[in-house]
Design a protein around this motif. Structure first.
Motif, PDB file in Angstrom:
ATOM      1  N   TYR A 134      34.817  92.546  85.460  1.00 51.65           N
ATOM      2  CA  TYR A 134      34.516  92.620  84.033  1.00 51.65           C
ATOM      3  C   TYR A 134      35.822  92.807  83.288  1.00 51.65           C
ATOM      4  N   ARG A 135      35.905  92.221  82.102  1.00 50.49           N
ATOM      5  CA  ARG A 135      37.177  92.254  81.379  1.00 50.49           C
ATOM      6  C   ARG A 135      36.957  92.460  79.887  1.00 50.49           C
ATOM      7  N   ALA A 136      37.971  93.112  79.276  1.00 52.53           N
ATOM      8  CA  ALA A 136      38.024  93.270  77.818  1.00 52.53           C
ATOM      9  C   ALA A 136      39.485  93.353  77.410  1.00 52.53           C
ATOM     10  N   PRO A 137      39.841  92.748  76.277  1.00 48.53           N
ATOM     11  CA  PRO A 137      41.219  92.878  75.794  1.00 48.53           C
ATOM     12  C   PRO A 137      41.425  94.202  75.059  1.00 48.53           C
ATOM     13  N   ILE A 138      42.578  94.817  75.273  1.00 51.61           N
ATOM     14  CA  ILE A 138      42.942  96.048  74.565  1.00 51.61           C
ATOM     15  C   ILE A 138      44.042  95.675  73.576  1.00 51.61           C
ATOM     16  N   PRO A 139      43.764  95.726  72.280  1.00 49.68           N
ATOM     17  CA  PRO A 139      44.797  95.368  71.303  1.00 49.68           C
ATOM     18  C   PRO A 139      45.891  96.432  71.198  1.00 49.68           C
ATOM     19  N   ASP A 140      47.104  95.988  70.941  1.00 46.51           N
ATOM     20  CA  ASP A 140      48.248  96.889  70.724  1.00 46.51           C
ATOM     21  C   ASP A 140      48.378  97.931  71.826  1.00 46.51           C
ATOM     22  N   ALA A 141      48.225  97.517  73.062  1.00 45.87           N
ATOM     23  CA  ALA A 141      48.265  98.452  74.184  1.00 45.87           C
ATOM     24  C   ALA A 141      49.703  98.677  74.629  1.00 45.87           C
ATOM     25  N   ARG A 142      50.101  99.911  74.646  1.00 43.51           N
ATOM     26  CA  ARG A 142      51.452 100.272  75.038  1.00 43.51           C
ATOM     27  C   ARG A 142      51.526 100.462  76.551  1.00 43.51           C
ATOM     28  N   ALA A 143      52.729 100.445  77.072  1.00 39.23           N
ATOM     29  CA  ALA A 143      52.945 100.661  78.502  1.00 39.23           C
ATOM     30  C   ALA A 143      52.708 102.128  78.836  1.00 39.23           C
ATOM     31  N   GLY A 144      52.325 102.388  80.077  1.00 32.95           N
ATOM     32  CA  GLY A 144      52.165 103.765  80.522  1.00 32.95           C
ATOM     33  C   GLY A 144      50.858 104.005  81.236  1.00 32.95           C
ATOM     34  N   ILE A 145      50.400 105.248  81.185  1.00 33.88           N
ATOM     35  CA  ILE A 145      49.201 105.669  81.902  1.00 33.88           C
ATOM     36  C   ILE A 145      48.033 105.740  80.922  1.00 33.88           C
ATOM     37  N   TRP A 146      46.941 105.104  81.289  1.00 37.80           N
ATOM     38  CA  TRP A 146      45.737 105.048  80.471  1.00 37.80           C
ATOM     39  C   TRP A 146      44.587 105.721  81.209  1.00 37.80           C
ATOM     40  N   GLN A 147      43.649 106.280  80.463  1.00 40.28           N
ATOM     41  CA  GLN A 147      42.433 106.793  81.065  1.00 40.28           C
ATOM     42  C   GLN A 147      41.291 105.878  80.670  1.00 40.28           C
ATOM     43  N   VAL A 148      40.496 105.499  81.666  1.00 42.80           N
ATOM     44  CA  VAL A 148      39.340 104.631  81.463  1.00 42.80           C
ATOM     45  C   VAL A 148      38.101 105.428  81.870  1.00 42.80           C
ATOM     46  N   ARG A 149      37.201 105.641  80.928  1.00 47.13           N
ATOM     47  CA  ARG A 149      35.925 106.314  81.198  1.00 47.13           C
ATOM     48  C   ARG A 149      34.853 105.237  81.216  1.00 47.13           C
ATOM     49  N   LEU A 150      34.422 104.921  82.396  1.00 47.18           N
ATOM     50  CA  LEU A 150      33.561 103.774  82.642  1.00 47.18           C
ATOM     51  C   LEU A 150      32.089 104.176  82.684  1.00 47.18           C
ATOM     52  N   LEU A 151      31.229 103.332  82.117  1.00 44.91           N
ATOM     53  CA  LEU A 151      29.787 103.457  82.240  1.00 44.91           C
ATOM     54  C   LEU A 151      29.243 102.068  82.552  1.00 44.91           C
ATOM     55  N   ALA A 152      28.633 101.932  83.731  1.00 52.10           N
ATOM     56  CA  ALA A 152      28.042 100.654  84.139  1.00 52.10           C
ATOM     57  C   ALA A 152      26.565 100.870  84.393  1.00 52.10           C
ATOM     58  N   THR A 153      25.753  99.934  83.917  1.00 46.11           N
ATOM     59  CA  THR A 153      24.315 100.007  84.088  1.00 46.11           C
ATOM     60  C   THR A 153      23.846  98.770  84.825  1.00 46.11           C
ATOM     61  N   ALA A 154      23.094  98.993  85.896  1.00 48.86           N
ATOM     62  CA  ALA A 154      22.489  97.891  86.659  1.00 48.86           C
ATOM     63  C   ALA A 154      21.047  98.291  86.945  1.00 48.86           C
ATOM     64  N   GLY A 155      20.136  97.665  86.219  1.00 49.51           N
ATOM     65  CA  GLY A 155      18.728  98.045  86.355  1.00 49.51           C
ATOM     66  C   GLY A 155      18.532  99.479  85.894  1.00 49.51           C
ATOM     67  N   GLU A 156      17.979 100.311  86.762  1.00 48.59           N
ATOM     68  CA  GLU A 156      17.752 101.717  86.421  1.00 48.59           C
ATOM     69  C   GLU A 156      18.930 102.608  86.805  1.00 48.59           C
ATOM     70  N   HIS A 157      19.934 102.022  87.425  1.00 50.27           N
ATOM     71  CA  HIS A 157      21.081 102.802  87.891  1.00 50.27           C
ATOM     72  C   HIS A 157      22.155 102.888  86.811  1.00 50.27           C
ATOM     73  N   HIS A 158      22.672 104.109  86.641  1.00 47.80           N
ATOM     74  CA  HIS A 158      23.776 104.348  85.707  1.00 47.80           C
ATOM     75  C   HIS A 158      24.944 104.918  86.502  1.00 47.80           C
ATOM     76  N   PHE A 159      26.089 104.290  86.369  1.00 50.76           N
ATOM     77  CA  PHE A 159      27.270 104.689  87.124  1.00 50.76           C
ATOM     78  C   PHE A 159      28.372 105.094  86.150  1.00 50.76           C
ATOM     79  N   VAL A 160      28.919 106.290  86.344  1.00 54.13           N
ATOM     80  CA  VAL A 160      30.028 106.747  85.509  1.00 54.13           C
ATOM     81  C   VAL A 160      31.205 107.086  86.417  1.00 54.13           C
ATOM     82  N   GLN A 161      32.390 106.795  85.919  1.00 50.17           N
ATOM     83  CA  GLN A 161      33.602 107.135  86.656  1.00 50.17           C
ATOM     84  C   GLN A 161      34.757 107.191  85.664  1.00 50.17           C
ATOM     85  N   THR A 162      35.669 108.121  85.895  1.00 54.67           N
ATOM     86  CA  THR A 162      36.895 108.209  85.109  1.00 54.67           C
ATOM     87  C   THR A 162      38.052 107.779  85.992  1.00 54.67           C
ATOM     88  N   ILE A 163      38.847 106.847  85.488  1.00 55.74           N
ATOM     89  CA  ILE A 163      39.934 106.269  86.276  1.00 55.74           C
ATOM     90  C   ILE A 163      41.220 106.336  85.457  1.00 55.74           C
TER      91      ILE A 163
END
Length: 173
Positions: A134-163
């Motif tokens: 899955y992809r999305a563009p991040i505008p004006d993204a600077r170099a370095g360390i980013w935090q991604v708080r993910l939420l994915a839904t597949a049917g009745e399942h909800h998946f969360v993860q911080t990366i």
């Protein structure tokens, strides 16, 4: 001979020095306070977590959601690419089940922010690419360390993860 007495005009002039000095010190103090307040409230690197009170109150639901995600055994990996010609960077998420097979999610969103700019968080809906990616563009993204708080839904399942993700031209510290 009598020493000369200071004139009335010189007494009046010297009498104004102390009140003016007090006003000057007070003005400098107020100016410094104003600059400090402006710096504290306008800097995007200092931010309070959105809805922090509501999130604290619903801590049990958050813990249950994390436990459900762990039970699913899914794995998410994230990468942020080099800058494109329009200064955006592509955020790519890959979802896999415990057997390494791609997961076809119905809906994938991510809250993304640079570690140095928490106040500049952006939420994106990611679009499916190949299987499990899955992809999305991040505008004006600077170099370095980013935090991604993910939420994915597949049917009745909800998946969360911080990366935490480091850009190719960034340095992990």
């Amino acid at each position: 001979m009598h020493p000369e007495q200071p004139s009335h005009a010189s007494k009046t002039r010297s009498g104004w020095q102390w009140p003016l000095a007090v006003v000057a010190v007070f003005s400098v103090s107020l100016t410094i306070c104003g600059i400090t307040i402006y710096a504290a409230t306008s800097d995007e690197s200092h931010a309070i977590e959105d809805d922090y009170y509501a999130r604290a109150v619903s801590w049990d639901e958050t813990a249950a959601q994390r436990a459900e995600s762990a039970e699913l055994g899914w794995n998410a990996t994230a990468s942020i690419g080099a800058p494109n010609q329009d200064a955006t960077r592509d955020l790519t998420i890959r979802l896999q089940d415990p057997n390494g097979l791609a997961i076809q999610a119905d809906h994938v969103t991510a809250l993304v922010f640079h570690h140095a700019r928490r106040g500049d968080a952006k939420e994106f809906t990611l679009w499916p690419l190949a299987s499990g990616a899955y992809r999305a563009p991040i505008p004006d993204a600077r170099a370095g360390i980013w935090q991604v708080r993910l939420l994915a839904t597949a049917g009745e399942h909800h998946f969360v993860q911080t990366i935490d993700v480091t850009t190719p031209d960034g340095r992990a510290q």
